[in-house]
Write an enzyme that holds these catalytic residues in place. Structure first.
Site, PDB file in Angstrom:
ATOM      1  N   LYS A   1       0.679  -1.121   0.146  1.00  0.00           N
ATOM      2  CA  LYS A   1       0.226   0.163  -0.280  1.00  0.00           C
ATOM      3  C   LYS A   1       0.776   1.389  -0.081  1.00  0.00           C
ATOM      4  CE  LYS A   1      -4.394  -1.219   1.392  1.00  0.00           C
ATOM      5  NZ  LYS A   1      -4.434  -2.925   1.926  1.00  0.00           N
TER       6      LYS A   1
ATOM      7  N   GLU B   1      -9.516   7.514   3.794  1.00  0.00           N
ATOM      8  CA  GLU B   1     -10.613   6.690   4.668  1.00  0.00           C
ATOM      9  C   GLU B   1      -9.898   5.243   4.690  1.00  0.00           C
ATOM     10  OE1 GLU B   1     -11.040   4.673   1.837  1.00  0.00           O
ATOM     11  OE2 GLU B   1     -11.542   6.490   0.911  1.00  0.00           O
TER      12      GLU B   1
ATOM     13  N   SER C   1       1.419  -9.979  -0.701  1.00  0.00           N
ATOM     14  CA  SER C   1       1.312  -8.481  -0.875  1.00  0.00           C
ATOM     15  C   SER C   1       1.531  -7.945   0.564  1.00  0.00           C
ATOM     16  CB  SER C   1      -0.399  -8.163  -1.090  1.00  0.00           C
ATOM     17  OG  SER C   1      -0.972  -9.048   0.055  1.00  0.00           O
TER      18      SER C   1
HETATM   19  C1  LIG Z   1      -5.156  -3.674   1.637  1.00  0.00           C
HETATM   20  C2  LIG Z   1      -4.653  -5.169   1.147  1.00  0.00           C
HETATM   21  C3  LIG Z   1      -4.838  -5.819   0.133  1.00  0.00           C
HETATM   22  C4  LIG Z   1      -6.021  -5.662  -0.601  1.00  0.00           C
HETATM   23  O1  LIG Z   1      -5.882  -4.499  -1.385  1.00  0.00           O
HETATM   24  P1  LIG Z   1      -5.646  -4.486  -2.873  1.00  0.00           P
HETATM   25  O2  LIG Z   1      -5.978  -3.239  -3.295  1.00  0.00           O
HETATM   26  O3  LIG Z   1      -6.783  -5.693  -3.507  1.00  0.00           O
HETATM   27  O4  LIG Z   1      -4.464  -5.043  -3.291  1.00  0.00           O
HETATM   28  C5  LIG Z   1      -4.165  -6.825   0.041  1.00  0.00           C
HETATM   29  N1  LIG Z   1      -3.059  -7.307   0.817  1.00  0.00           N
HETATM   30  C6  LIG Z   1      -2.754  -6.675   1.645  1.00  0.00           C
HETATM   31  C7  LIG Z   1      -1.663  -6.870   2.552  1.00  0.00           C
HETATM   32  C8  LIG Z   1      -3.418  -5.415   2.106  1.00  0.00           C
HETATM   33  O5  LIG Z   1      -2.966  -4.698   3.121  1.00  0.00           O
END
Ligand SMILES: *Cc1c(COP(=O)(O)O)cnc(C)c1O
Length: 423
Positions: free
Chosen positions: A91, A113, A400
């Site tokens: 993010k 938000e 992610s």
């Molecule tokens: C917020 C988040 C997501 C989901 O958001 P996307 O916009 O679909 O990437 C996925 N993995 C993590 C670790 C997150 O913090």
């Protein structure tokens, strides 16, 4: 195939666009203009890249998951390590890019938000770094559920404004953020945390996140000598998925997005907006027995400024979604994903809470990596697919984020399982 930009109205095929109050159209026009100028601006790009390297910790590594691959006995699995980025997830790429954009546009105040608090923390971090005032709207129920992230945002100098209206969760926080933006648009920039919202946000977010795929592509060639056969990423709003997919759209690589299957698609308690009408979809291990089935459908609708696929109940109301991972628990999805699904360029599937939790534990024990529960959905899909694939094939998973934030949820789920065994 590569679609450099959506059409001027911000449409990805029939999806996307700008569906906002008339008062916000000039603000979006300004943003489009500023962004189009800055994306070509060498000093802006250089500053962003410098911060990605020296602050975020990019490039993030590509790790060969040897023990996991051995254990599954099929494809070799590689992990793109966004969990090692500053603040523990992808993010920050988008939050930092947009904060830099805000600063270049001469805005001194940033609003955002947040539901689970992850985007709020990333935004507060970027604002602290760049000296911008930061206000984060958050439903009071979410604030209670995500207390550590509220504390983090405050430590980072952000003001967290509790939202007590409606369901006191993310969609009410979004409404408050929009209200603030309408009032303060002259000096305020609104940072949206995923590849969604009105044009140009999905485009801006994709471009800031596409560094993930550019790095991964070069790293695959350097470390494995070739591109992967498949890439798997979880899909909440869709930013980490589009971020890793984008550099591979023209390559002969299978792309798979994994949504939150929650308690199982049949229960209606999930957040699968794209996989839901896929007749090939089978959710294994879904706990559908004692939970009431609810009819929830994904239909095209206008939601939070964009035309996209939205989960709705029988009356056409926005459905209440469920996922063990807060980051995937959302009724809408980024418009480009709906388009890529229609084009059959990306396939979408879902993993249940149980499958994600199991994948979480597997990765901890076999690789020494504690993944975010969101990312665990992508791992679950890799675990499901790898055994049937040849040993010389390669699966790339976008990890992610890291799972430190999810320990409470995982402990509680673990206790539930144990209790089940005893009774
Ligand atoms: C917020 C988040 C997501 C989901 O958001 P996307 O916009 O679909 O990437 C996925 N993995 C993590 C670790 C997150 O913090």
């Amino acid at each position: 195939m590569t679609q450099q930009l959506p059409d001027p109205s911000g449409k990805y095929g029939p999806y996307g666009g700008r569906y906002v109050p008339e008062t916000l159209m000039p603000a979006l026009d300004d943003l489009i203009e500023a962004y189009e100028e800055l994306r070509e601006d060498a000093s802006f790009r250089a500053e962003f890249e410098h911060l990605l390297q020296t602050y975020v910790g990019r490039p993030t590594p590509l790790t060969c998951a040897r023990r996991l691959s051995e254990h599954l006995g099929g494809a070799q699995i590689y992990l793109k390590r966004e969990d090692l980025a500053h603040t523990g997830a992808h993010k920050i790429n988008n939050a930092l890019g947009q904060a830099l954009l805000a600063k270049r546009m001469g805005k001194r105040r940033v609003i955002a938000e947040t539901g689970a608090g992850q985007h709020g923390v990333a935004t507060a971090t970027a604002c602290a770094l760049l000296g911008l005032q930061c206000v984060v709207y958050m439903g009071t129920i979410d604030m209670a559920r995500q207390q550590p992230n509220v504390e983090r945002m405050r430590l980072l100098g952000a003001e967290v404004r509790g939202v007590d209206s409606g369901t006191k969760t993310l969609k009410d926080a979004v409404n408050e953020a929009i209200r603030d933006w309408v009032t303060n648009v002259h000096d305020t920039y609104y940072i949206i945390g995923s590849a969604l919202g009105p044009h140009p946000y999905p485009l801006i977010c994709r471009e800031f996140q596409s560094v993930i795929g550019r790095e991964a592509r070069a790293q695959m060639l350097a470390q494995a000598g070739r591109l992967p056969d498949e890439i798997i990423a979880c899909v909440g709003g869709g930013s980490n998925a589009i971020g890793i997919f984008y550099a591979f759209l023209d390559d002969p690589v299978r792309l798979v997005g994994v949504e939150a299957g929650g308690y199982g698609i049949d229960t209606g308690k999930h957040a699968a907006r794209l996989a839901i009408d896929d007749s090939r979809l089978t959710i294994e291990g879904a706990a559908i027995d004692n939970r009431q089935s609810t009819i929830v459908n994904a239909r095209i609708g206008v939601f939070q400024g964009m035309r996209t696929m939205v989960l709705q109940n029988e009356d056409g109301q926005i459905a209440e979604t469920h996922s063990v991972s807060a980051g995937l628990d959302y009724a809408g999805v980024g418009p480009e994903h709906v388009y890529l699904r229609d084009l059959k360029r990306v396939e979408y599937t879902a993993a249940t809470d149980d499958a994600a939790l199991e994948a979480f534990h597997t990765l901890c024990r076999l690789e020494g990596i504690i993944p975010a529960l969101e990312s665990s959905h992508a791992i679950a899909e890799a675990i499901r697919r790898a055994p049937a694939l040849p040993r010389d094939s390669i699966l790339l998973v976008n990890l992610s984020g890291r799972g430190d934030k999810d320990l409470n949820t995982v402990m509680k789920a673990g206790l539930k399982v144990e209790h089940g065994h005893c009774s």
